[in-house]
Scaffold this active site. Structure first.
Site, PDB file in Angstrom:
ATOM      1  N   ASP A  54      -8.637   7.559  -0.218  1.00 47.94           N
ATOM      2  CA  ASP A  54      -7.588   7.603   0.807  1.00 47.94           C
ATOM      3  C   ASP A  54      -7.824   8.859   1.647  1.00 47.94           C
ATOM      4  O   ASP A  54      -7.574   9.980   1.200  1.00 47.94           O
ATOM      5  CB  ASP A  54      -6.209   7.659   0.159  1.00 47.94           C
ATOM      6  N   LYS A  83      -3.402   2.931   6.344  1.00 48.03           N
ATOM      7  CA  LYS A  83      -2.291   3.401   5.519  1.00 48.03           C
ATOM      8  C   LYS A  83      -1.347   4.228   6.383  1.00 48.03           C
ATOM      9  O   LYS A  83      -1.791   5.027   7.207  1.00 48.03           O
ATOM     10  CB  LYS A  83      -2.846   4.228   4.360  1.00 48.03           C
ATOM     11  N   LYS A 130      -1.410  -0.382   3.787  1.00 49.25           N
ATOM     12  CA  LYS A 130      -0.727   0.327   2.700  1.00 49.25           C
ATOM     13  C   LYS A 130       0.371   1.221   3.269  1.00 49.25           C
ATOM     14  O   LYS A 130       0.084   2.291   3.807  1.00 49.25           O
ATOM     15  CB  LYS A 130      -1.723   1.166   1.891  1.00 49.25           C
TER      16      LYS A 130
END
Length: 336
Positions: free
Chosen positions: A168, A236, A272
């Site tokens: 991430d 995300k 996400k």
């Protein structure tokens, strides 16, 4: 600006097709060309987006559908601990919870992943073993992203070498807001390359936009497309360290982006939301939005995740309520 299709058909799983950078688009690799493309995207109707998100958030679902939704949400959780006081013991405990969220019920699904800092990846990987629960690591000077590129790449490689299945990364929001789009593109592309292992396999890359700092919904749409064009497997919302984090309107805009990207290119990208999603009721609102905006193909842990530390507990308590007809006390679930 017209697209040149990059891939021919739909994709079913993350492993089938790798996201393709924008070299096949009808643009040159420059800030000016990217600016023309990104600023040529349709503008976001702020009032319309917020009204639609609010309407979707009021949808009710049947009891049988709710039971399915609770289990699906559990299977989509990236169970997260990202604190300076994290210890190997805490990570092992979190891994145990991820594998068996409800020790009293073997039918309860495992979570999708455990998300930790790079120095805790090896501990998490060992604890999770062959369970199938992924190890996600935040990298690239999380959460600020304020570091030299060689440091960001070293951060990523360390996590991948330690066994991270997913990375991430955070984009440089200052560069994005200043309009240095090619710099962001190159940053994502280089981090994606750093995700590759010597055997040719690659950790999946989630691109954190930190939408709470992007100022406008138009910027959220542009950053979403930029993250996809540069090769992210997921986009995300947030680090969870900045407010507002994962709001429903922002997630709706990102879902529209992945839907439109697949229609244009044939490539499917995950989404996400992370930060601030704490209750089962909220999680179900997001799942309804996924189904209505992007479509049922995204109702799968391969394509939609919740970044959360406390959401799982409420999902478990609501699940028990549906099974027993009563709410359990707070001691029913472990405190993360």
């Amino acid at each position: 600006m017209p697209f040149q299709p990059m891939l021919g058909g739909m994709v079913a799983t993350q492993s089938d097709v790798e996201p393709t950078p924008f070299r096949d688009l009808d643009v040159t690799r420059s800030d000016s060309s990217l600016r023309r493309f990104l600023h040529g995207l349709p503008g976001v109707d702020q009032v319309g987006a917020e009204q639609r998100a609010a309407a979707l958030g009021t949808r009710s679902i049947k009891t049988s559908a709710k039971a399915f939704a609770l289990d699906l949400a559990i299977s989509m959780v990236d169970l997260t601990t990202l604190e300076g006081q994290d210890t190997p013991g805490k990570v092992r405990t979190l891994a145990a919870k991820a594998m068996r969220p409800d020790p009293s019920d073997a039918t309860c699904p495992a979570t999708a992943a455990v998300c930790v800092y790079p120095d805790m990846v090896a501990t998490a990987k060992e604890a999770l073993g062959s369970s199938g629960v992924k190890v996600a690591a935040v990298a690239t000077a999380f959460p600020s992203g304020r570091a030299a590129m060689d440091i960001k790449l070293a951060d990523t490689r360390d996590a991948v070498e330690a066994g991270a299945d997913e990375i991430d990364m955070v984009i440089d929001r200052g560069a994005f807001l200043a309009g240095r789009y090619l710099e962001i593109y190159e940053e994502i592309a280089q981090v994606r390359e750093a995700c590759r292992r010597e055997n040719g396999e690659s950790a999946h890359l989630k691109v954190i936009l930190e939408t709470g700092e992007l100022q406008t919904y138009d910027n959220v749409r542009r950053a979403s497309w930029l993250g996809m064009l540069a090769g992210g497997h997921f986009i995300k919302t947030s680090t969870g360290k900045v407010q507002p984090a994962a709001t429903l309107p922002v997630t709706l805009i990102m879902l529209e982006a992945v839907r439109d990207f697949r229609e244009a290119t044939g490539t499917m990208i995950g989404v996400k939301p992370a930060g601030g999603i704490r209750t089962a009721k909220d999680a179900i609102k997001f799942l309804v939005t996924v189904n209505e905006v992007a479509g049922p193909d995204w109702l799968d842990p391969d394509w939609f995740r919740f970044g959360a530390s406390t959401l799982l507990n409420d999902l478990l308590m609501q699940r028990m309520k549906m099974k027993t007809g009563r709410y359990s006390g707070p001691d029913y679930v472990t405190v993360d």
